[in-house]
Design a protein around this motif. Structure first.
Motif, PDB file in Angstrom:
ATOM      1  N   PRO A  81     -23.325 -97.550  31.554  1.00 36.68           N
ATOM      2  CA  PRO A  81     -24.694 -97.202  31.158  1.00 36.68           C
ATOM      3  C   PRO A  81     -25.571 -96.882  32.370  1.00 36.68           C
ATOM      4  N   SER A  82     -26.486 -95.969  32.163  1.00 38.67           N
ATOM      5  CA  SER A  82     -27.433 -95.630  33.218  1.00 38.67           C
ATOM      6  C   SER A  82     -28.779 -95.291  32.594  1.00 38.67           C
ATOM      7  N   THR A  83     -29.828 -95.327  33.427  1.00 41.12           N
ATOM      8  CA  THR A  83     -31.165 -94.997  32.942  1.00 41.12           C
ATOM      9  C   THR A  83     -31.307 -93.491  32.823  1.00 41.12           C
ATOM     10  N   SER A  84     -32.447 -93.034  32.325  1.00 42.47           N
ATOM     11  CA  SER A  84     -32.664 -91.599  32.146  1.00 42.47           C
ATOM     12  C   SER A  84     -32.701 -90.843  33.474  1.00 42.47           C
ATOM     13  N   VAL A  85     -32.926 -91.547  34.579  1.00 46.21           N
ATOM     14  CA  VAL A  85     -32.933 -90.885  35.891  1.00 46.21           C
ATOM     15  C   VAL A  85     -31.631 -91.123  36.652  1.00 46.21           C
ATOM     16  N   GLY A  86     -30.626 -91.690  35.980  1.00 45.46           N
ATOM     17  CA  GLY A  86     -29.305 -91.818  36.577  1.00 45.46           C
ATOM     18  C   GLY A  86     -29.001 -93.128  37.274  1.00 45.46           C
ATOM     19  N   GLN A  87     -29.946 -94.075  37.255  1.00 45.74           N
ATOM     20  CA  GLN A  87     -29.666 -95.363  37.882  1.00 45.74           C
ATOM     21  C   GLN A  87     -28.698 -96.158  37.011  1.00 45.74           C
ATOM     22  N   LYS A  88     -27.702 -96.757  37.645  1.00 43.89           N
ATOM     23  CA  LYS A  88     -26.737 -97.576  36.925  1.00 43.89           C
ATOM     24  C   LYS A  88     -27.384 -98.898  36.523  1.00 43.89           C
ATOM     25  N   THR A  89     -26.961 -99.433  35.398  1.00 42.14           N
ATOM     26  CA  THR A  89     -27.515-100.682  34.903  1.00 42.14           C
ATOM     27  C   THR A  89     -26.400-101.678  34.606  1.00 42.14           C
ATOM     28  N   CYS A  90     -26.762-102.940  34.582  1.00 43.70           N
ATOM     29  CA  CYS A  90     -25.826-103.998  34.223  1.00 43.70           C
ATOM     30  C   CYS A  90     -26.602-105.026  33.403  1.00 43.70           C
ATOM     31  N   LEU A  91     -26.047-105.426  32.283  1.00 43.42           N
ATOM     32  CA  LEU A  91     -26.724-106.363  31.402  1.00 43.42           C
ATOM     33  C   LEU A  91     -25.818-107.551  31.143  1.00 43.42           C
ATOM     34  N   HIS A  92     -26.325-108.740  31.382  1.00 48.32           N
ATOM     35  CA  HIS A  92     -25.592-109.969  31.086  1.00 48.32           C
ATOM     36  C   HIS A  92     -26.344-110.714  29.987  1.00 48.32           C
ATOM     37  N   LEU A  93     -25.685-110.895  28.852  1.00 48.96           N
ATOM     38  CA  LEU A  93     -26.256-111.673  27.754  1.00 48.96           C
ATOM     39  C   LEU A  93     -25.517-113.005  27.692  1.00 48.96           C
ATOM     40  N   HIS A  94     -26.243-114.089  27.788  1.00 52.71           N
ATOM     41  CA  HIS A  94     -25.634-115.405  27.765  1.00 52.71           C
ATOM     42  C   HIS A  94     -25.845-116.061  26.404  1.00 52.71           C
ATOM     43  N   GLY A  95     -24.839-116.773  25.963  1.00 53.73           N
ATOM     44  CA  GLY A  95     -24.945-117.496  24.700  1.00 53.73           C
ATOM     45  C   GLY A  95     -24.757-116.625  23.469  1.00 53.73           C
ATOM     46  N   VAL A  96     -24.259-115.393  23.641  1.00 51.66           N
ATOM     47  CA  VAL A  96     -24.008-114.502  22.514  1.00 51.66           C
ATOM     48  C   VAL A  96     -22.502-114.305  22.421  1.00 51.66           C
ATOM     49  N   PHE A  97     -21.933-114.617  21.263  1.00 49.33           N
ATOM     50  CA  PHE A  97     -20.491-114.520  21.079  1.00 49.33           C
ATOM     51  C   PHE A  97     -20.178-113.554  19.941  1.00 49.33           C
ATOM     52  N   PRO A  98     -19.115-112.753  20.094  1.00 52.19           N
ATOM     53  CA  PRO A  98     -18.689-111.903  18.977  1.00 52.19           C
ATOM     54  C   PRO A  98     -18.171-112.788  17.848  1.00 52.19           C
ATOM     55  N   TYR A  99     -18.263-112.303  16.616  1.00 51.09           N
ATOM     56  CA  TYR A  99     -17.837-113.116  15.484  1.00 51.09           C
ATOM     57  C   TYR A  99     -17.252-112.254  14.380  1.00 51.09           C
ATOM     58  N   ILE A 100     -16.509-112.912  13.517  1.00 49.74           N
ATOM     59  CA  ILE A 100     -15.981-112.289  12.301  1.00 49.74           C
ATOM     60  C   ILE A 100     -16.244-113.247  11.144  1.00 49.74           C
ATOM     61  N   TYR A 101     -16.288-112.700   9.930  1.00 52.59           N
ATOM     62  CA  TYR A 101     -16.425-113.507   8.719  1.00 52.59           C
ATOM     63  C   TYR A 101     -15.094-113.523   7.972  1.00 52.59           C
ATOM     64  N   VAL A 102     -14.702-114.691   7.501  1.00 51.00           N
ATOM     65  CA  VAL A 102     -13.495-114.836   6.704  1.00 51.00           C
ATOM     66  C   VAL A 102     -13.889-115.625   5.452  1.00 51.00           C
ATOM     67  N   PRO A 103     -13.492-115.142   4.263  1.00 54.50           N
ATOM     68  CA  PRO A 103     -13.841-115.877   3.038  1.00 54.50           C
ATOM     69  C   PRO A 103     -13.339-117.317   3.081  1.00 54.50           C
ATOM     70  N   TYR A 104     -14.129-118.216   2.558  1.00 56.66           N
ATOM     71  CA  TYR A 104     -13.773-119.630   2.469  1.00 56.66           C
ATOM     72  C   TYR A 104     -13.738-119.991   1.004  1.00 56.66           C
ATOM     73  N   ASP A 105     -12.586-120.451   0.542  1.00 56.70           N
ATOM     74  CA  ASP A 105     -12.435-120.723  -0.882  1.00 56.70           C
ATOM     75  C   ASP A 105     -12.545-122.200  -1.230  1.00 56.70           C
ATOM     76  N   GLY A 106     -13.001-123.007  -0.305  1.00 63.23           N
ATOM     77  CA  GLY A 106     -13.162-124.425  -0.585  1.00 63.23           C
ATOM     78  C   GLY A 106     -11.894-125.223  -0.430  1.00 63.23           C
ATOM     79  N   CYS A 107     -10.927-124.674   0.306  1.00 60.69           N
ATOM     80  CA  CYS A 107      -9.650-125.378   0.516  1.00 60.69           C
ATOM     81  C   CYS A 107      -9.883-126.776   1.052  1.00 60.69           C
TER      82      CYS A 107
END
Length: 99
Positions: free
Chosen positions: A7-33
């Motif tokens: 990623p870069s800005t509109s004038v071509g500067q490179k950027t780096c973004l670090h997000l802390h405490g954010v995790f990828p996730y998925i949903y799986v049905p739970y049938d009450g097992c």
């Protein structure tokens, strides 16, 4: 701004973004097992960790891929449903394993 592999800005500067405490996730049905949802979700997390280690070619590894599993409810995406259903929201450490 459009994100790409470098990623870069509109004038071509490179950027780096670090997000802390954010995790990828998925949903799986739970049938009450079982009568103990917490124990069931721990077993699901363990099984996913094990399966991913096997799939990555290292079945003896004890690498933890699942950050946590929580029980949530919501409306399923597909079809008609009169009420909310239960799902396990499975948080993973690495977005590369969410395919």
């Amino acid at each position: 701004m459009r994100l790409s592999s470098s990623p870069s800005t509109s004038v071509g500067q490179k950027t780096c973004l670090h997000l802390h405490g954010v995790f990828p996730y998925i949903y799986v049905p739970y049938d009450g097992c079982g009568l103990q949802p917490e124990r069931y979700m721990r077993q699901v997390a363990f099984s996913i960790d094990r399966a991913l280690n096997v799939a990555m070619g290292n079945p003896a590894a004890s690498t933890q891929h699942v950050f946590k599993v929580v029980l949530v409810s919501g409306m399923p995406f597909y079809g008609y449903h009169a009420k909310e259903k239960h799902f396990m929201k499975i948080y993973l450490y690495n977005p590369k394993v969410v395919k």
